[in-house]
Design an enzyme around this catalytic site. Structure first.
Site, short mmCIF file in Angstrom:
data_model
loop_
_atom_site.label_atom_id
_atom_site.label_comp_id
_atom_site.label_asym_id
_atom_site.label_seq_id
_atom_site.Cartn_x
_atom_site.Cartn_y
_atom_site.Cartn_z
N THR A 80 0.79 -1.14 0.03
CA THR A 80 -0.07 -0.10 0.16
C THR A 80 1.00 1.22 -0.04
OG1 THR A 80 -0.01 0.08 2.53
CG2 THR A 80 -1.96 -1.19 1.15
N CYS A 81 0.68 2.19 -0.89
CA CYS A 81 1.41 3.49 -0.79
C CYS A 81 1.05 4.15 0.43
CB CYS A 81 0.71 4.47 -1.73
SG CYS A 81 1.51 5.88 -1.83
N VAL A 82 2.37 4.31 1.26
CA VAL A 82 2.40 4.88 2.81
C VAL A 82 1.67 6.07 2.64
CG1 VAL A 82 4.66 5.70 2.59
CG2 VAL A 82 3.56 4.93 4.69
#
Length: 131
Positions: A80-82
């Site tokens: 997941t894109c942080v």
């Protein structure tokens, strides 16, 4: 000739659109055809696929668990894109500690990664497909 390597980019939320479910079905097809799915990068609202707090109705498909099963069985990285995740309340244990939070909710089998991970996939995979 060997199979191709793939990374999928999922922008659609876990239940708000057909995007994530279509990506999952595509992922299954990629693997069934003998290709290698290296990673799935969840971006924008797609990061909601990585929440441990989603509880679909008994008669609904549990997409988060499906992603977890696919990743475990086929050694696929679920990223997941942080930055997108933090904005949407999807917090890993490390991020919770870093930001002084007492709770986290990133589902098991998912990791938080930066856009550099997606850029690397674009350079190294044979195909990157966005949903």
């Amino acid at each position: 000739m060997g199979g191709l390597t793939y990374t999928l980019v999922v922008n659609g939320s876990v239940y708000g659109s057909q995007s994530a479910r279509s990506a999952y079905q595509f992922a299954q097809a990629v693997i069934e055809q003998g290709h290698t799915l290296v990673s799935v990068f969840f971006y924008q609202d797609g990061v909601t696929n990585g929440t441990a707090l989603s509880v679909p109705a008994n008669d609904e498909f549990d997409l988060t668990k499906a992603w977890q099963g696919l990743a475990k069985e086929h050694d696929v990285r679920l990223e997941t894109c942080v930055a997108a995740a933090l904005r949407r309340g999807i917090i890993s244990e490390d991020e919770a500690t870093q930001h002084g939070l007492t709770q986290n909710n990133l589902a098991e089998g998912f990791v938080q990664a930066g856009l550099g991970s997606l850029a690397e996939a674009m350079l190294t995979q044979d195909r990157v497909v966005q949903f």
